[in-house]
Design a protein around this motif. Structure first.
Motif, PDB file in Angstrom:
ATOM      1  N   LYS B 150       0.774  -1.240   0.000  1.00 47.78           N
ATOM      2  CA  LYS B 150       0.000   0.000   0.000  1.00 47.78           C
ATOM      3  C   LYS B 150       0.810   1.298   0.000  1.00 47.78           C
ATOM      4  O   LYS B 150       0.271   2.356  -0.333  1.00 47.78           O
ATOM      5  CB  LYS B 150      -0.934   0.020   1.224  1.00 47.78           C
ATOM      6  CG  LYS B 150      -2.295  -0.575   0.909  1.00 47.78           C
ATOM      7  CD  LYS B 150      -3.267  -0.262   2.028  1.00 47.78           C
ATOM      8  CE  LYS B 150      -4.627  -0.809   1.738  1.00 47.78           C
ATOM      9  NZ  LYS B 150      -5.538   0.001   1.038  1.00 47.78           N
ATOM     10  N   PRO B 152       4.181   2.364  -1.408  1.00 47.86           N
ATOM     11  CA  PRO B 152       5.452   2.184  -2.121  1.00 47.86           C
ATOM     12  C   PRO B 152       6.481   3.285  -1.824  1.00 47.86           C
ATOM     13  O   PRO B 152       7.676   2.992  -1.757  1.00 47.86           O
ATOM     14  CB  PRO B 152       5.044   2.212  -3.597  1.00 47.86           C
ATOM     15  CG  PRO B 152       3.677   2.808  -3.633  1.00 47.86           C
ATOM     16  CD  PRO B 152       3.028   2.433  -2.335  1.00 47.86           C
ATOM     17  N   PHE B 355      -3.435  -3.951  -5.437  1.00 44.25           N
ATOM     18  CA  PHE B 355      -4.748  -3.303  -5.426  1.00 44.25           C
ATOM     19  C   PHE B 355      -5.052  -2.589  -6.746  1.00 44.25           C
ATOM     20  O   PHE B 355      -6.103  -1.998  -6.899  1.00 44.25           O
ATOM     21  CB  PHE B 355      -4.847  -2.311  -4.265  1.00 44.25           C
ATOM     22  CG  PHE B 355      -4.795  -2.999  -2.930  1.00 44.25           C
ATOM     23  CD1 PHE B 355      -5.879  -3.712  -2.465  1.00 44.25           C
ATOM     24  CD2 PHE B 355      -3.648  -2.969  -2.159  1.00 44.25           C
ATOM     25  CE1 PHE B 355      -5.841  -4.377  -1.254  1.00 44.25           C
ATOM     26  CE2 PHE B 355      -3.587  -3.630  -0.938  1.00 44.25           C
ATOM     27  CZ  PHE B 355      -4.693  -4.333  -0.490  1.00 44.25           C
ATOM     28  N   ARG B 356      -4.095  -2.625  -7.669  1.00 48.35           N
ATOM     29  CA  ARG B 356      -4.312  -1.991  -8.962  1.00 48.35           C
ATOM     30  C   ARG B 356      -5.480  -2.671  -9.678  1.00 48.35           C
ATOM     31  O   ARG B 356      -5.581  -3.894  -9.671  1.00 48.35           O
ATOM     32  CB  ARG B 356      -3.036  -2.135  -9.791  1.00 48.35           C
ATOM     33  CG  ARG B 356      -2.984  -1.235 -10.973  1.00 48.35           C
ATOM     34  CD  ARG B 356      -1.607  -1.242 -11.573  1.00 48.35           C
ATOM     35  NE  ARG B 356      -1.285  -2.561 -12.109  1.00 48.35           N
ATOM     36  CZ  ARG B 356      -0.097  -2.875 -12.610  1.00 48.35           C
ATOM     37  NH1 ARG B 356       0.878  -1.994 -12.578  1.00 48.35           N
ATOM     38  NH2 ARG B 356       0.124  -4.073 -13.098  1.00 48.35           N
ATOM     39  N   LEU B 357      -6.340  -1.875 -10.290  1.00 49.28           N
ATOM     40  CA  LEU B 357      -7.537  -2.452 -10.906  1.00 49.28           C
ATOM     41  C   LEU B 357      -7.217  -3.193 -12.196  1.00 49.28           C
ATOM     42  O   LEU B 357      -7.672  -4.296 -12.422  1.00 49.28           O
ATOM     43  CB  LEU B 357      -8.566  -1.358 -11.177  1.00 49.28           C
ATOM     44  CG  LEU B 357      -9.280  -0.779  -9.957  1.00 49.28           C
ATOM     45  CD1 LEU B 357     -10.071   0.456 -10.346  1.00 49.28           C
ATOM     46  CD2 LEU B 357     -10.216  -1.807  -9.330  1.00 49.28           C
ATOM     47  N   PHE B 361      -2.169   1.585 -16.849  1.00 51.46           N
ATOM     48  CA  PHE B 361      -2.785   2.796 -16.317  1.00 51.46           C
ATOM     49  C   PHE B 361      -4.089   3.094 -17.044  1.00 51.46           C
ATOM     50  O   PHE B 361      -5.116   3.369 -16.437  1.00 51.46           O
ATOM     51  CB  PHE B 361      -1.810   3.977 -16.451  1.00 51.46           C
ATOM     52  CG  PHE B 361      -2.450   5.320 -16.173  1.00 51.46           C
ATOM     53  CD1 PHE B 361      -3.034   5.587 -14.945  1.00 51.46           C
ATOM     54  CD2 PHE B 361      -2.462   6.302 -17.149  1.00 51.46           C
ATOM     55  CE1 PHE B 361      -3.626   6.814 -14.688  1.00 51.46           C
ATOM     56  CE2 PHE B 361      -3.064   7.540 -16.896  1.00 51.46           C
ATOM     57  CZ  PHE B 361      -3.640   7.785 -15.671  1.00 51.46           C
ATOM     58  N   ARG B 362      -4.015   2.982 -18.365  1.00 48.49           N
ATOM     59  CA  ARG B 362      -5.181   3.276 -19.193  1.00 48.49           C
ATOM     60  C   ARG B 362      -6.369   2.369 -18.799  1.00 48.49           C
ATOM     61  O   ARG B 362      -7.479   2.835 -18.582  1.00 48.49           O
ATOM     62  CB  ARG B 362      -4.766   3.051 -20.657  1.00 48.49           C
ATOM     63  CG  ARG B 362      -5.783   3.429 -21.677  1.00 48.49           C
ATOM     64  CD  ARG B 362      -5.818   4.928 -21.847  1.00 48.49           C
ATOM     65  NE  ARG B 362      -7.063   5.306 -22.494  1.00 48.49           N
ATOM     66  CZ  ARG B 362      -7.181   6.324 -23.308  1.00 48.49           C
ATOM     67  NH1 ARG B 362      -6.151   7.103 -23.564  1.00 48.49           N
ATOM     68  NH2 ARG B 362      -8.339   6.601 -23.857  1.00 48.49           N
ATOM     69  N   SER B 364      -6.732   0.657 -16.016  1.00 47.82           N
ATOM     70  CA  SER B 364      -7.130   0.921 -14.630  1.00 47.82           C
ATOM     71  C   SER B 364      -8.004   2.165 -14.537  1.00 47.82           C
ATOM     72  O   SER B 364      -8.952   2.227 -13.765  1.00 47.82           O
ATOM     73  CB  SER B 364      -5.900   1.117 -13.753  1.00 47.82           C
ATOM     74  OG  SER B 364      -5.080  -0.002 -13.788  1.00 47.82           O
ATOM     75  N   LEU B 365      -7.631   3.162 -15.351  1.00 38.36           N
ATOM     76  CA  LEU B 365      -8.379   4.423 -15.362  1.00 38.36           C
ATOM     77  C   LEU B 365      -9.819   4.176 -15.820  1.00 38.36           C
ATOM     78  O   LEU B 365     -10.775   4.660 -15.213  1.00 38.36           O
ATOM     79  CB  LEU B 365      -7.669   5.389 -16.317  1.00 38.36           C
ATOM     80  CG  LEU B 365      -8.071   6.836 -16.287  1.00 38.36           C
ATOM     81  CD1 LEU B 365      -7.657   7.456 -14.974  1.00 38.36           C
ATOM     82  CD2 LEU B 365      -7.407   7.590 -17.431  1.00 38.36           C
ATOM     83  N   MET B 368     -11.626   2.412 -13.145  1.00 38.82           N
ATOM     84  CA  MET B 368     -11.957   3.322 -12.041  1.00 38.82           C
ATOM     85  C   MET B 368     -13.200   4.136 -12.383  1.00 38.82           C
ATOM     86  O   MET B 368     -14.050   4.386 -11.526  1.00 38.82           O
ATOM     87  CB  MET B 368     -10.763   4.230 -11.741  1.00 38.82           C
ATOM     88  CG  MET B 368     -10.967   5.191 -10.596  1.00 38.82           C
ATOM     89  SD  MET B 368     -11.474   4.416  -9.029  1.00 38.82           S
ATOM     90  CE  MET B 368      -9.910   3.985  -8.333  1.00 38.82           C
ATOM     91  N   GLY B 369     -13.312   4.541 -13.658  1.00 36.61           N
ATOM     92  CA  GLY B 369     -14.506   5.260 -14.102  1.00 36.61           C
ATOM     93  C   GLY B 369     -15.756   4.427 -13.864  1.00 36.61           C
ATOM     94  O   GLY B 369     -16.772   4.922 -13.362  1.00 36.61           O
ATOM     95  N   GLU B 372     -16.594   4.221 -10.170  1.00 40.03           N
ATOM     96  CA  GLU B 372     -17.254   5.445  -9.705  1.00 40.03           C
ATOM     97  C   GLU B 372     -18.744   5.415 -10.069  1.00 40.03           C
ATOM     98  O   GLU B 372     -19.602   5.721  -9.248  1.00 40.03           O
ATOM     99  CB  GLU B 372     -16.603   6.681 -10.329  1.00 40.03           C
ATOM    100  CG  GLU B 372     -15.169   6.918  -9.899  1.00 40.03           C
ATOM    101  CD  GLU B 372     -15.027   7.240  -8.418  1.00 40.03           C
ATOM    102  OE1 GLU B 372     -15.903   7.917  -7.866  1.00 40.03           O
ATOM    103  OE2 GLU B 372     -14.037   6.779  -7.814  1.00 40.03           O
ATOM    104  N   ARG B 392     -18.365   0.498  -2.280  1.00 38.99           N
ATOM    105  CA  ARG B 392     -17.276   0.752  -3.226  1.00 38.99           C
ATOM    106  C   ARG B 392     -16.475  -0.528  -3.498  1.00 38.99           C
ATOM    107  O   ARG B 392     -16.092  -0.803  -4.638  1.00 38.99           O
ATOM    108  CB  ARG B 392     -16.365   1.862  -2.690  1.00 38.99           C
ATOM    109  CG  ARG B 392     -15.116   2.108  -3.509  1.00 38.99           C
ATOM    110  CD  ARG B 392     -14.408   3.379  -3.098  1.00 38.99           C
ATOM    111  NE  ARG B 392     -15.084   4.564  -3.588  1.00 38.99           N
ATOM    112  CZ  ARG B 392     -14.896   5.072  -4.814  1.00 38.99           C
ATOM    113  NH1 ARG B 392     -14.057   4.506  -5.648  1.00 38.99           N
ATOM    114  NH2 ARG B 392     -15.557   6.141  -5.191  1.00 38.99           N
ATOM    115  N   GLU B 396     -15.828  -2.368  -7.048  1.00 36.13           N
ATOM    116  CA  GLU B 396     -14.525  -2.812  -7.567  1.00 36.13           C
ATOM    117  C   GLU B 396     -14.556  -4.291  -7.922  1.00 36.13           C
ATOM    118  O   GLU B 396     -14.025  -4.701  -8.955  1.00 36.13           O
ATOM    119  CB  GLU B 396     -13.415  -2.542  -6.545  1.00 36.13           C
ATOM    120  CG  GLU B 396     -13.069  -1.070  -6.458  1.00 36.13           C
ATOM    121  CD  GLU B 396     -11.989  -0.774  -5.425  1.00 36.13           C
ATOM    122  OE1 GLU B 396     -11.333  -1.724  -4.950  1.00 36.13           O
ATOM    123  OE2 GLU B 396     -11.816   0.416  -5.098  1.00 36.13           O
TER     124      GLU B 396
END
Lengths: 140, 460
Positions: B150, B152, B355-357, B361-362, B364-365, B368-369, B372, B392, B396
């Protein structure tokens, strides 16, 4: 530029116990997006400093965080007293924080300089008596 | 080596599928699905908090048995300093150490003696690396595991010094080999532990490749075995104790920091408080600190779930015991074999972004949308009935493909409601039209079937 995700926060003005909740929430979300830790650290510190400023000086405000594939933009808007002398406010150690705030360990005059230090772009748009909008970018 | 080997496990038979544990897990590692809890290994840090809150004792700890001493030619017990805090009115540590010999060990080496050496090594390391301060203590494996998944940015702050149990095991084996002439693998090193996180540490160590500890026993198992062998007849006691207030003080929160002989420290206990301190440290909210001591358990190691005594009573007992002890009794220049110990870690701790989705990054982003959006649609009660600790967390799980919207009983309720409406509509049209009765009856049957299937899915 394509904006991919936006988070909106309302910062309550007079509650120090809640100061930092928004930046902490953004930090947790960025971690789940797998951003590198240095970027997260920069966003988190800059946003926390800004959030504290809003609590100390401006009776709260709003924070919008926009995430795109190129950068993270933070827009901190308040309707507080405004900054009379922005250059002076940017100096290390310069503070207009009242004594009771300093006694809590805040108001060391490092807020704005730290926000500048940890971001790649910062703009302050302020009118005395109207309010302040700080825009900060951390590039990805 | 598997980095996610755990000592905390679930007893499926004992688990009733209640949702107490999911609410208390600091890393949200537990879910209840199909009426049984399960732990995600990558998220679990072996803090043992779930053990305390499970009313059915379904969370268990896997550790070794004292019978395992038969597997070795010579055995050495390494009692954690928390062990001494379990007994009433203990005035002499030798009473406990001699009882350990009586229950079958050939020798003992106090972890608190090694702790005094580790305090010394830590003082030297911090003195030489002040520019990298504050250092975060690395004696609690659950805290290191928490930082690893959690926080780094705080990994470089970890004090790269082996914990007392490791130093104790190394010294104990070396001395046993010298004394007996046996091969090192014939010697069994048994740590007597207050907590599951140290059991996991021995199986999957941090900062070193392999632990020198062979077996881990629980204080709660050893304690009753010792009672009948304890004697305060001093003429029958072999002098074995070699630790003082500094070493034994490591058993409670602030003890490790006290061994550094500085006021410039922060000591925190309890996993939820630890999370907050780490988050604040990450945001650089503290300045000028030398050392940050973090303990996953309330009260420090005496609060570990494998102890018998209430942690706060244990702290009071330690204070009473410490009154009669010298400051420290083990120093690195006391004996030849203590001079060449290597205290430093020889492996790096690496960030595990569990915990990365998504993968990138793209991705995961985008996920994350969706998280939300879903979170907005969920009722926001965090009731836990879906088996996830918060709305939440359910969102996820849905985005990760590990749960569905209908796992939310409120959403499911609406869904059943809409199906019922369709049925009543169908029934009405059935009454009105007489021409295609068969088709309508089939449709009605299909709907009732669907409703039954959905409901039976929900049944446990």
């Amino acid at each position: 530029m394509e904006e991919l995700l936006t988070f909106n926060y309302t910062i309550p003005g007079d509650d120090f116990t809640r100061a930092g909740e928004a930046s902490s929430s953004v930090k947790n979300k960025l971690k789940k997006m797998g951003l590198d830790s240095n970027t997260i650290r920069k966003v988190s510190i800059a946003m926390y400093e800004g959030e504290i400023n809003m609590v100390i000086h401006a009776d709260g405000g709003t924070i919008t965080v926009e995430i795109s594939s190129e950068k993270i933009r933070m827009i901190l808007a308040d309707t507080g007293p405004g900054i009379a002398d922005i250059d002076k406010a940017m100096e290390n150690g310069y503070s207009t924080a009242p004594e009771e705030v300093r006694s809590l360990g805040f108001g060391a005059g490092m807020g704005l300089p730290n926000m500048k230090k940890y971001t790649d772009y910062m703009n302050i748009d302020s009118t005395v008596g109207v309010g302040t909008t700080v825009t900060m970018d951390v590039r990805l | 080596m598997n980095k996610f080997i755990h000592s905390v496990q679930l007893d499926e038979e004992a688990c009733t599928g209640c949702i107490n544990c999911i609410k208390y897990c600091p890393t949200q590692a537990i879910r209840v699905h199909n009426g049984k809890a399960s732990i995600t290994p990558e998220f679990c840090i072996d803090c043992g908090r779930c053990l305390r809150y499970c009313p059915h004792h379904a969370q268990t700890v896997s550790y070794d048995s004292i019978r395992d001493i038969r597997d070795y030619r010579y055995t050495v017990a390494l009692p954690a300093p928390s062990l001494y805090a379990q007994f009433n009115n203990l005035k002499n540590i030798d009473i406990v150490l001699n009882a350990l010999l009586s229950i079958g060990f050939n020798d003992v080496f106090e972890v608190s003696a090694a702790a005094e050496l580790v305090s010394e090594a830590s003082r030297a390391y911090i003195r030489e690396h002040m520019e990298d301060a504050p250092f975060i203590s690395t004696s609690c494996p659950a805290v290191i595991r928490l930082i690893r998944v959690k926080f780094p940015t705080l990994i470089p702050r970890l004090l790269p010094i082996k914990p007392p149990i490791e130093i104790a095991a190394e010294i104990a084996r070396k001395r046993a080999v010298k004394k007996t002439g046996y091969a090192p693998e014939k010697i069994g090193i048994f740590f007597i532990s207050p907590c599951p996180s140290k059991v996991a540490y021995v199986k999957s160590p941090l900062g070193i490749e392999k632990s020198s500890v062979d077996k881990v026993l629980a204080i709660k198992d050893v304690y009753p075995a010792l009672l009948e062998h304890m004697t305060d007849d001093e003429s029958r006691l072999k002098p074995l104790a070699s630790s003082g207030r500094i070493g034994i003080g490591w058993n409670n929160a602030g003890g490790e920091a006290a061994g550094l002989i500085t006021d410039n420290y922060l000591a925190c206990d309890g996993i939820m408080s630890t999370l907050r301190v780490l988050s604040d440290l990450e945001d650089e909210k503290f300045h000028g600190l030398k050392f940050v001591e973090l303990n996953a358990c309330d009260g420090g190691c005496v609060g570990g779930p494998l102890n018998v005594e209430n942690p706060y009573i244990a702290i009071a007992k330690t204070k009473k015991l410490n009154r009669i002890l010298p400051v420290a009794r083990t120093h690195s220049n006391d004996m030849e074999d203590l001079k060449d110990i290597d205290y430093r870690w020889n492996e790096c701790i690496e960030y595990e972004p569990v915990f990365r989705l998504g993968e990138s990054f793209r991705e995961s982003l985008e996920m994350m949308g969706l998280v939300e959006e879903l979170t907005e649609q969920l009722p926001g009660l965090d009731c836990g009935s879906c088996g996830a600790p918060t709305c939440r967390a359910l969102a996820e799980d849905i985005v990760r493909g590990e749960a569905t919207r209908n796992d939310c009983i409120y959403i499911f309720h609406e869904y059943i409601g809409s199906l019922s409406k369709e049925i009543s509509f169908l029934t009405r049209s059935l009454n009105l039209s007489c021409s295609n009765n068969d088709d309508s009856i089939h449709l009605l049957e299909d709907y009732i079937q669907k409703l039954t299937t959905e409901l039976s899915k929900k049944e446990r």
